[in-house]
Design a protein around this motif. Structure first.
Motif, mmCIF file in Angstrom:
data_model
loop_
_atom_site.group_PDB
_atom_site.id
_atom_site.type_symbol
_atom_site.label_atom_id
_atom_site.label_comp_id
_atom_site.label_asym_id
_atom_site.label_seq_id
_atom_site.Cartn_x
_atom_site.Cartn_y
_atom_site.Cartn_z
ATOM 1 N N GLY A 87 0.809 -1.237 0.000
ATOM 2 C CA GLY A 87 0.000 0.000 0.000
ATOM 3 C C GLY A 87 0.830 1.270 0.000
ATOM 4 O O GLY A 87 0.384 2.314 -0.481
ATOM 5 N N LEU A 134 4.670 -5.069 -17.615
ATOM 6 C CA LEU A 134 4.489 -4.061 -16.569
ATOM 7 C C LEU A 134 3.513 -2.989 -17.051
ATOM 8 O O LEU A 134 3.757 -2.327 -18.053
ATOM 9 C CB LEU A 134 5.835 -3.424 -16.204
ATOM 10 N N PHE A 193 -6.059 3.813 1.516
ATOM 11 C CA PHE A 193 -6.028 2.440 0.988
ATOM 12 C C PHE A 193 -6.534 1.483 2.077
ATOM 13 O O PHE A 193 -7.338 0.569 1.821
ATOM 14 C CB PHE A 193 -4.585 2.117 0.574
HETATM 15 N N1 CMC Z 1 9.796 -0.522 -12.502
HETATM 16 C C1 CMC Z 1 10.833 -1.087 -13.131
HETATM 17 N N2 CMC Z 1 11.030 -2.414 -13.229
HETATM 18 C C2 CMC Z 1 10.143 -3.211 -12.635
HETATM 19 C C3 CMC Z 1 9.024 -2.697 -11.935
HETATM 20 C C4 CMC Z 1 8.871 -1.305 -11.891
HETATM 21 N N3 CMC Z 1 7.843 -0.755 -11.236
HETATM 22 N N4 CMC Z 1 8.299 -3.718 -11.440
HETATM 23 C C5 CMC Z 1 8.926 -4.831 -11.803
HETATM 24 N N5 CMC Z 1 10.047 -4.532 -12.533
HETATM 25 C C6 CMC Z 1 10.969 -5.483 -13.157
HETATM 26 C C7 CMC Z 1 11.923 -6.082 -12.152
HETATM 27 O O1 CMC Z 1 13.102 -5.311 -12.054
HETATM 28 C C8 CMC Z 1 12.129 -7.454 -12.701
HETATM 29 O O2 CMC Z 1 13.038 -7.329 -13.779
HETATM 30 P P1 CMC Z 1 14.158 -8.487 -14.049
HETATM 31 O O3 CMC Z 1 13.360 -9.709 -14.382
HETATM 32 O O4 CMC Z 1 14.974 -7.954 -15.180
HETATM 33 O O5 CMC Z 1 14.934 -8.609 -12.759
HETATM 34 C C9 CMC Z 1 10.777 -7.834 -13.316
HETATM 35 O O6 CMC Z 1 10.184 -6.568 -13.653
HETATM 36 C C10 CMC Z 1 9.865 -8.611 -12.387
HETATM 37 O O7 CMC Z 1 9.723 -7.864 -11.161
HETATM 38 P P2 CMC Z 1 9.602 -8.521 -9.724
HETATM 39 O O8 CMC Z 1 9.992 -7.508 -8.699
HETATM 40 O O9 CMC Z 1 10.319 -9.843 -9.718
HETATM 41 O O10 CMC Z 1 8.034 -8.815 -9.680
HETATM 42 P P3 CMC Z 1 7.164 -9.033 -8.380
HETATM 43 O O11 CMC Z 1 5.944 -9.750 -8.814
HETATM 44 O O12 CMC Z 1 7.985 -9.646 -7.287
HETATM 45 O O13 CMC Z 1 6.846 -7.548 -7.920
HETATM 46 C C11 CMC Z 1 5.807 -5.463 -7.527
HETATM 47 C C12 CMC Z 1 5.644 -6.892 -8.059
HETATM 48 C C13 CMC Z 1 4.453 -4.775 -7.502
HETATM 49 C C14 CMC Z 1 6.388 -5.494 -6.096
HETATM 50 C C15 CMC Z 1 6.785 -4.699 -8.462
HETATM 51 O O14 CMC Z 1 6.246 -4.626 -9.758
HETATM 52 C C16 CMC Z 1 7.111 -3.283 -7.943
HETATM 53 O O15 CMC Z 1 8.029 -3.123 -7.129
HETATM 54 N N6 CMC Z 1 6.373 -2.235 -8.433
HETATM 55 C C17 CMC Z 1 6.557 -0.905 -7.946
HETATM 56 C C18 CMC Z 1 5.872 -0.751 -6.605
HETATM 57 C C19 CMC Z 1 4.346 -0.714 -6.735
HETATM 58 O O16 CMC Z 1 3.813 0.014 -7.568
HETATM 59 N N7 CMC Z 1 3.653 -1.477 -5.864
HETATM 60 C C20 CMC Z 1 2.194 -1.476 -5.819
HETATM 61 C C21 CMC Z 1 1.617 -2.801 -6.176
HETATM 62 S S1 CMC Z 1 -0.154 -2.712 -6.516
HETATM 63 C C22 CMC Z 1 -0.933 -2.252 -5.057
HETATM 64 C C23 CMC Z 1 -0.688 -3.209 -3.927
HETATM 65 O O17 CMC Z 1 -0.920 -4.409 -4.051
HETATM 66 O O18 CMC Z 1 -0.310 -2.732 -2.849
#
Ligand code: CMC
Length: 393
Positions: free
Chosen positions: A229, A322, A348
């Motif tokens: 959040g 993404l 939230f």
């Molecule tokens: N910007 C740049 N690169 C990204 C981003 C981003 N926002 N999100 C994921 N990636 C890349 C990441 O670097 C990885 O690349 P590689 O495979 O080359 O290492 C790939 O995409 C997969 O990412 P991940 O971190 O392994 O994916 P995940 O499912 O563990 O993470 C997430 C999901 C939401 C934590 C992540 O996308 C993130 O950190 N986003 C930004 C924070 C955000 O907006 N969070 C709110 C989520 S929605 C509301 C909620 O549920 O609270």
């Protein structure tokens, strides 16, 4: 005990069955109890969706009136509970203040703590839905050294919340109906999202037999994290920094893509959605409505749209699926409504509360529920003999 599967982040583990929320992340679909989120956000009220999530069906008019009434009459806090808010430091994060308030409910309302008594569960559910907005507004007021006003129970829950937030020093504050409806829609869009980190925290604490208030306080704690959040405040900080520095969005996006830099495009990407988040689409429409109604021109909206446009055409984002998530545009709306950035995650939490309650209730009523106790893969030392302190080097 059988073989243990290594699954960090529970990417492939379903610790529960659930009949509440359906998500198809590939197709960008979200439904609660079968109803598409777009239809609920369009036609429902926040408490109607809460009823649907918790009890499984849309309420009849009579059921809804009774539910709403029994919540709107419970918005007051025990006077001593109010003092908890005053005692906390002014510069405390509002999510930490909210969590303290929710935890304290289990000390002030001890007559509704027993998870095995349906009547007590019902009362604690009503209390939480009623008091969370009051506590959220108090978290804001203590940060500003403002008086903690009494709720006005002639108002709807959302109107009441806006009044508690903004009616001082504006004594004759009346919430704009367009803002009330927009905030209600935003709450609905946040209402549940199946086994996310905070819902899992709520279920986990509940699985040990803890009361509803304590379980929900764990949900608030989990939601405060920046990967969950807390992301909505991070989006705002990102847009503010970009605007202030005057940096070209393209240069910033190069930084986001660079593997030497840990900067992420906040508000983008999702563990489950590998397509456009259906909530984000709706939120964008609300942003247009609210900004137009309030006559606000916010450069950050243009900046966000520019970042989205670049991302959706960029190989890096396309390959990794993404897309904007719900947090990408919400902050701009909250700002226009007058909420300070540190309150975004608290909003939230109010929105997500019905989902947490529904999931906690589903778990305690499920005969298959067991205490959640995962295994581990031990990587430490093998057995070794104790070394007296004088022999250690
Ligand atoms: N910007 C740049 N690169 C990204 C981003 C981003 N926002 N999100 C994921 N990636 C890349 C990441 O670097 C990885 O690349 P590689 O495979 O080359 O290492 C790939 O995409 C997969 O990412 P991940 O971190 O392994 O994916 P995940 O499912 O563990 O993470 C997430 C999901 C939401 C934590 C992540 O996308 C993130 O950190 N986003 C930004 C924070 C955000 O907006 N969070 C709110 C989520 S929605 C509301 C909620 O549920 O609270």
């Amino acid at each position: 005990t059988g073989a243990v599967t290594f699954d960090p982040g529970f990417m492939n583990t379903a610790p529960t069955t659930s009949a509440i929320t359906f998500i198809d992340g590939e197709a960008g679909i979200l439904r609660h109890r079968g109803y598409p989120i777009e239809q609920l956000a369009e036609h429902s009220s926040y408490l109607e969706v809460a009823f649907l999530l918790i009890y499984g069906e849309l309420p009849t008019k009579g059921q809804l009136d009774q539910f709403v009434h029994s919540i709107e009459q419970r918005t007051l806090l025990d006077e001593n509970l109010k003092r908890v808010f005053i005692a906390l430091p002014r510069d405390a994060a509002p999510m930490a203040v909210l969590q303290a308030g929710v935890s304290a409910l289990s000390t002030f309302y001890q007559d509704s703590l027993d998870p095995s008594d349906p009547e007590q569960v019902h009362i604690s559910t009503l209390r939480l839905l009623a008091k969370m907005p009051t506590m959220a507004a108090y978290a804001h007021r203590v940060a500003n050294g403002q008086p903690l006003m009494y709720p006005d129970n002639s108002l709807s829950l959302v109107q009441n919340f806006l009044r508690l937030m903004f009616a001082f020093p504006v004594e004759d504050f009346v919430a704009d109906p367009v803002v009330v409806r927009a905030l209600e829609q935003l709450f609905i869009l946040h209402a549940d999202h199946e086994q996310n980190c905070s819902a899992t925290a709520v279920r986990l604490v509940g699985s040990a037999g803890a009361d509803l208030f304590s379980s929900i306080s764990a949900g608030v704690a989990a939601l405060s994290g920046p990967a969950h959040g807390g992301a909505n405040t991070r989006v705002m900080h990102m847009l503010d920094d970009l605007r202030k520095s005057g940096q070209d969005p393209r240069v910033f996006m190069e930084k986001v893509k660079s593997k030497d830099d840990s900067t992420r495009l906040m508000g983008f990407g999702h563990r489950v959605y590998k397509n456009y988040d259906p909530r984000a689409k709706f939120v964008k429409g609300i942003a247009d409505t609210v900004l137009e109604r309030l006559g606000i021109h916010d450069e950050r909206l243009e900046l966000a749209m520019k970042l989205e446009e670049i991302a959706l055409r960029d190989e890096y984002f396309i390959e990794r699926h993404l897309y904007p998530n719900i947090d990408f545009y919400t902050g701009i709306i909250y700002k226009a409504m007058g909420f300070p950035t540190h309150m975004f995650t608290v909003l939230f939490a109010i929105g997500r509360l019905p989902g947490w309650i529904a999931q906690w209730q589903e778990a305690i009523n499920d005969p298959d529920t067991k205490i959640m106790r995962p295994r581990q893969i031990y990587t430490g030392e093998a057995e070794r003999a104790y070394v007296p302190i004088e022999e250690r080097t």
